[in-house]
Design an enzyme around this catalytic site. Sequence first.
Site, PDB file in Angstrom:
ATOM      1  N   THR A 234       0.940  -0.947   0.063  1.00  0.00           N
ATOM      2  CA  THR A 234      -0.019  -0.025  -0.070  1.00  0.00           C
ATOM      3  C   THR A 234       0.879   1.215  -0.034  1.00  0.00           C
ATOM      4  OG1 THR A 234      -0.144   0.026   2.464  1.00  0.00           O
ATOM      5  CG2 THR A 234      -1.869  -1.095   1.214  1.00  0.00           C
ATOM      6  N   ARG A 236       4.106   2.544  -2.525  1.00  0.00           N
ATOM      7  CA  ARG A 236       4.416   2.862  -3.826  1.00  0.00           C
ATOM      8  C   ARG A 236       4.623   1.948  -4.778  1.00  0.00           C
ATOM      9  NH1 ARG A 236       2.091   6.573  -2.525  1.00  0.00           N
ATOM     10  NH2 ARG A 236       2.717   9.036  -2.476  1.00  0.00           N
ATOM     11  N   ASP A 260      -2.455  -1.762  -3.356  1.00  0.00           N
ATOM     12  CA  ASP A 260      -3.323  -0.543  -3.629  1.00  0.00           C
ATOM     13  C   ASP A 260      -2.633   0.467  -4.449  1.00  0.00           C
ATOM     14  OD1 ASP A 260      -5.541   1.132  -2.844  1.00  0.00           O
ATOM     15  OD2 ASP A 260      -3.916   2.407  -1.669  1.00  0.00           O
ATOM     16  N   GLU A 265       0.705   2.753 -12.261  1.00  0.00           N
ATOM     17  CA  GLU A 265      -0.858   3.183 -12.089  1.00  0.00           C
ATOM     18  C   GLU A 265      -1.365   4.441 -12.778  1.00  0.00           C
ATOM     19  OE1 GLU A 265      -0.212   3.427  -7.794  1.00  0.00           O
ATOM     20  OE2 GLU A 265      -0.869   5.698  -8.053  1.00  0.00           O
ATOM     21  N   HIS A 297      -5.494   2.805  -5.377  1.00  0.00           N
ATOM     22  CA  HIS A 297      -4.911   3.715  -4.320  1.00  0.00           C
ATOM     23  C   HIS A 297      -5.778   4.629  -3.720  1.00  0.00           C
ATOM     24  CE1 HIS A 297      -0.895   6.234  -4.421  1.00  0.00           C
ATOM     25  NE2 HIS A 297      -1.535   6.423  -3.504  1.00  0.00           N
TER      26      HIS A 297
HETATM   27  P1  NAI Z   1       7.213   7.789   7.072  1.00  0.00           P
HETATM   28  O1  NAI Z   1       8.214   9.042   6.412  1.00  0.00           O
HETATM   29  O2  NAI Z   1       6.673   8.253   8.357  1.00  0.00           O
HETATM   30  O3  NAI Z   1       7.824   6.620   7.096  1.00  0.00           O
HETATM   31  C1  NAI Z   1       8.538   6.014   6.428  1.00  0.00           C
HETATM   32  C2  NAI Z   1       9.819   4.884   6.997  1.00  0.00           C
HETATM   33  O4  NAI Z   1      10.337   4.159   6.071  1.00  0.00           O
HETATM   34  C3  NAI Z   1      10.379   5.716   7.952  1.00  0.00           C
HETATM   35  O5  NAI Z   1      10.423   5.160   9.174  1.00  0.00           O
HETATM   36  C4  NAI Z   1      11.972   5.581   7.081  1.00  0.00           C
HETATM   37  O6  NAI Z   1      13.095   5.230   7.895  1.00  0.00           O
HETATM   38  C5  NAI Z   1      11.540   3.979   6.521  1.00  0.00           C
HETATM   39  N1  NAI Z   1      12.387   3.642   5.374  1.00  0.00           N
HETATM   40  C6  NAI Z   1      13.190   4.658   4.661  1.00  0.00           C
HETATM   41  N2  NAI Z   1      14.050   3.711   3.833  1.00  0.00           N
HETATM   42  C7  NAI Z   1      13.753   2.518   4.148  1.00  0.00           C
HETATM   43  C8  NAI Z   1      14.480   1.389   3.784  1.00  0.00           C
HETATM   44  N3  NAI Z   1      15.266   1.290   2.798  1.00  0.00           N
HETATM   45  N4  NAI Z   1      13.827   0.269   3.984  1.00  0.00           N
HETATM   46  C9  NAI Z   1      13.049   0.244   5.209  1.00  0.00           C
HETATM   47  N5  NAI Z   1      12.537   1.324   5.655  1.00  0.00           N
HETATM   48  C10 NAI Z   1      12.974   2.517   5.333  1.00  0.00           C
HETATM   49  O7  NAI Z   1       6.219   7.702   5.847  1.00  0.00           O
HETATM   50  P2  NAI Z   1       4.456   7.163   6.163  1.00  0.00           P
HETATM   51  O8  NAI Z   1       3.683   8.316   6.155  1.00  0.00           O
HETATM   52  O9  NAI Z   1       4.448   5.983   7.088  1.00  0.00           O
HETATM   53  O10 NAI Z   1       4.041   6.457   4.660  1.00  0.00           O
HETATM   54  C11 NAI Z   1       4.786   5.522   4.197  1.00  0.00           C
HETATM   55  C12 NAI Z   1       4.479   5.464   2.515  1.00  0.00           C
HETATM   56  O11 NAI Z   1       3.126   5.109   2.452  1.00  0.00           O
HETATM   57  C13 NAI Z   1       4.941   6.620   1.831  1.00  0.00           C
HETATM   58  O12 NAI Z   1       6.232   6.833   1.378  1.00  0.00           O
HETATM   59  C14 NAI Z   1       3.825   6.716   0.741  1.00  0.00           C
HETATM   60  O13 NAI Z   1       4.622   6.111  -0.472  1.00  0.00           O
HETATM   61  C15 NAI Z   1       2.902   5.694   1.107  1.00  0.00           C
HETATM   62  N6  NAI Z   1       1.665   6.315   1.192  1.00  0.00           N
HETATM   63  C16 NAI Z   1       0.501   5.534   0.555  1.00  0.00           C
HETATM   64  C17 NAI Z   1      -0.763   5.858   0.649  1.00  0.00           C
HETATM   65  C18 NAI Z   1      -1.763   5.338  -0.248  1.00  0.00           C
HETATM   66  O14 NAI Z   1      -3.017   5.830  -0.233  1.00  0.00           O
HETATM   67  N7  NAI Z   1      -1.752   3.987  -0.663  1.00  0.00           N
HETATM   68  C19 NAI Z   1      -1.062   7.253   1.302  1.00  0.00           C
HETATM   69  C20 NAI Z   1       0.119   7.805   2.013  1.00  0.00           C
HETATM   70  C21 NAI Z   1       1.235   7.158   1.939  1.00  0.00           C
END
Ligand code: NAI
Length: 332
Positions: A234, A236, A260, A265, A297
Amino acid sequence: MKVAVFGTKPYDQHWLENVNAEQGQPHQLSFFEPRLTLTNLPLINSHDAVCVFVNDVVNAPVLQALHERGVKVVALRCAGFNNVDLDTAKRLGIAVVRVPAYSPFAVAEHTVGLILALNRKIHRAFNRVREGNFEINSLIGFDLHGKTIGVMGTGRIGAVFAKIMLGFGCRILAHDPQPNPELEQLGVRYVSWDELCAESRIISMHCPLTPQTHHIVSHDAIDRMPDGVMLINTSRGALVDSRALIAALKSGKLGSVALDVYEEEADVFFEDLSDRVLQDDVLARLLSFPNVLITSHQAFFTEEAMQQIAETTLANLTACEQNQPIADNTLT
Ligand code: NAI
């Protein structure tokens, strides 16, 4: 500010207009249905800012053209910013702002919904029963209680998801370069990506898309997973190599998959294509598997999230207008 809102859907217009009215109409919003691309730039007419979403194109040529048209701000109404060339924006002096946090519960809860539906085959049961078929053959699932869940990325969304799954009585393994001490206290164990792949019954992706994480779910990674593993994405689309996914679904290595997001997409999701022939053969193949569940999405799409997205987007635009950048929301 005069703001050109691209990729507008009725719900975007509804929430942005409502919140703008609540705030006393600080911004003049023009709504355009098409996504921002080079071709659609003529829609910009003395606007100070553009407001865009996940699949708008904000690469170097588009940014250069925006700069030439006097646009000073790109306001993303989403968290992910992998579609924006930040270096070029910075060089051109264009501010890029985003909505870093809006209801992590929305995405985490949708993820859990996908797991439950996929495991207990609720999507198939729904269709069967409506057709008058009340058999339960092949609808068998497994107890989540006691199973190991691998959480890739324990930021805002991953942390909420991990806590929900702890409530189901699951064991949680996580991988994140920045471990979350609160989760560790709750019993989450941080391991390498390889160990997470090898040990998890369900793997859920919650890390951002970066050059390091592009296609991290590859042929090799899937090979290291146990047979019959469930994979959920869910986050990217391009975290997952879709062709590797198809091969592993065909061989039975992957037990089930819920998505998702999908790497291609942009031309499909958020659109009604129900009276057209789907041109994307990879997506068409994925849709043909009985053990694949795809949503378009929509994980973010709750009332609470839409209200927060509109509030933060408009606050970001006000802050840019007043030259008072909001630290966490500003990318350039
Ligand atoms: P966030 O920035 O709070 O958390 C991302 C986490 O991933 C951080 O703890 C970071 O340290 C970690 N990270 C970075 N590189 C990494 C790696 N190589 N391996 C493992 N972990 C790693 O972001 P949040 O708000 O939790 O969102 C996560 C993702 O969800 C976003 O990047 C976005 O792409 C996706 N998203 C999807 C939505 C949807 O409707 N499907 C809506 C909102 C966000």
